[in-house]
Design a protein around this motif. Structure first.
Motif, short mmCIF file in Angstrom:
data_model
loop_
_atom_site.label_atom_id
_atom_site.label_comp_id
_atom_site.label_asym_id
_atom_site.label_seq_id
_atom_site.Cartn_x
_atom_site.Cartn_y
_atom_site.Cartn_z
N TYR A 1 0.91 -1.23 0.06
CA TYR A 1 -0.15 0.08 -0.14
C TYR A 1 0.81 1.34 -0.13
N SER A 2 1.42 1.59 -1.18
CA SER A 2 2.54 2.58 -1.32
C SER A 2 2.17 3.71 -1.31
N ASN A 3 0.76 4.17 -1.45
CA ASN A 3 0.34 5.58 -1.56
C ASN A 3 -0.90 5.81 -0.83
N ALA A 4 -1.32 6.90 -0.50
CA ALA A 4 -2.62 7.13 0.24
C ALA A 4 -3.71 6.62 -0.35
N CYS B 1 -4.03 4.05 -2.38
CA CYS B 1 -3.93 2.56 -2.15
C CYS B 1 -4.28 2.23 -0.35
N GLN B 2 -4.00 2.89 0.27
CA GLN B 2 -4.16 2.81 1.84
C GLN B 2 -5.65 2.89 1.92
N ILE B 3 -6.30 4.06 1.40
CA ILE B 3 -7.73 4.24 1.51
C ILE B 3 -8.52 3.08 0.94
N LEU B 4 -8.15 2.56 -0.13
CA LEU B 4 -8.68 1.23 -0.50
C LEU B 4 -8.74 0.15 0.22
N LYS B 5 -7.34 -0.10 0.55
CA LYS B 5 -7.34 -1.47 1.52
C LYS B 5 -7.98 -1.20 2.66
N ILE B 6 -8.14 -0.17 3.39
CA ILE B 6 -9.05 -0.04 4.82
C ILE B 6 -10.47 -0.11 4.21
N ALA B 7 -10.81 0.47 3.21
CA ALA B 7 -12.23 0.29 2.81
C ALA B 7 -12.62 -0.92 2.49
N GLU B 8 -11.82 -1.69 1.89
CA GLU B 8 -12.08 -3.21 1.50
C GLU B 8 -12.05 -3.93 2.85
N THR B 9 -11.12 -3.58 3.65
CA THR B 9 -11.18 -4.43 5.03
C THR B 9 -12.37 -4.08 5.99
N TYR B 10 -12.61 -2.90 5.94
CA TYR B 10 -13.78 -2.27 6.82
C TYR B 10 -15.15 -3.09 6.20
N GLU B 11 -15.16 -3.14 4.84
CA GLU B 11 -16.50 -3.86 4.19
C GLU B 11 -16.34 -5.30 4.81
N ALA B 12 -15.25 -5.87 4.43
CA ALA B 12 -15.25 -7.37 4.76
C ALA B 12 -15.30 -7.72 6.10
N GLU C 1 -2.00 -4.81 11.77
CA GLU C 1 -1.11 -5.86 11.54
C GLU C 1 -0.73 -5.70 10.22
N ASP C 2 -1.18 -4.93 9.35
CA ASP C 2 -0.33 -4.73 8.13
C ASP C 2 0.52 -3.24 8.27
N LYS C 3 1.88 -3.33 8.45
CA LYS C 3 2.71 -2.26 8.66
C LYS C 3 3.02 -1.41 7.60
N THR C 4 2.42 -1.57 6.25
CA THR C 4 2.58 -0.69 5.17
C THR C 4 1.23 0.25 5.31
N ILE C 5 0.52 0.11 6.26
CA ILE C 5 -0.52 1.25 6.05
C ILE C 5 -0.46 2.04 7.27
N SER C 6 -0.32 3.32 6.99
CA SER C 6 0.20 4.34 8.00
C SER C 6 -0.72 4.49 9.19
N GLN C 7 -0.19 4.68 10.50
CA GLN C 7 -1.32 5.04 11.53
C GLN C 7 -1.98 6.53 11.48
N GLU C 8 -1.56 7.28 10.71
CA GLU C 8 -2.22 8.52 10.32
C GLU C 8 -3.45 8.11 9.45
N MET C 9 -3.34 7.23 8.41
CA MET C 9 -4.43 6.85 7.45
C MET C 9 -5.37 6.07 8.48
#
Length: 173
Positions: free
Chosen positions: A113-116, A118-129, A156-164
């Motif tokens: 999750y190299s850019n903001a 991508c992090q938003i997408l990962k968080i949204a996908e995880t939240y939905e799942a 658990e995923d260290k590539t997602i920033s704490q800020e996001m």
């Protein structure tokens, strides 16, 4: 993306209802991220969220209920490449992607999750799942009952920033 393009993309998805839910969650996070100085429009977040899984269509058999990824190790490799297929299909539809969108779509499938965006997408996908009963590591998981459970999964995923993660907490709580 044009309205007619969105209709074509949505009709090409394996699970359009789920992808629209992820897109709406991504919009909420993007709106909050904008308040915190990120230059990610709600339209960009929505469009990218519905585009990121276009590439699942050609390999939809690996997502079928009962398909065993353990017996078919090539499934993991195919899954990690569906982002590249998504970009290719979007281009075939005549949809121009920004460099940030292209990177987010491709890297998301590689679990980087190299850019903001991508992090938003990962968080949204995880939240939905995690709102549903699901299978993870061959174990049935119950739906998450609180933001704390979701936050622990995200941490658990260290590539997602704490800020996001904090921005998402504000957006989704």
């Amino acid at each position: 993306m044009q309205k007619k393009d969105k209709a074509i993309v949505i009709s090409s998805l394996i699970n359009p209802k789920k992808e629209l839910e992820v897109a709406q969650i991504a919009v909420a996070i993007a709106r909050e991220a904008q308040k915190n100085g990120f230059d990610i429009s709600c339209d960009l977040a929505f469009d990218t969220a519905i585009l990121m899984n276009l590439g699942q269509g050609p390999i939809s058999y690996i997502y079928a209920k009962g398909y065993s990824w353990d017996k078919h190790p090539e499934a993991r490799d195919l899954n990690s490449k569906h982002g590249e297929m998504s970009v290719k299909i979007a281009e075939e539809f005549g949809i121009e992607l920004t460099p940030m969108q292209e990177e987010a779509i491709i890297m998301h499938c590689k679990k980087e999750y190299s850019n903001a965006l991508c992090q938003i997408l990962k968080i949204a996908e995880t939240y939905e799942a995690v709102q549903h009963k699901r299978v993870f590591d061959n174990k049935i998981k119950k739906p998450a009952r609180s933001w704390e459970e979701i936050e622990n999964i995200l941490r658990e995923d260290k590539t997602i920033s704490q800020e996001m993660i904090e921005i998402s907490k504000k957006a989704l709580n």
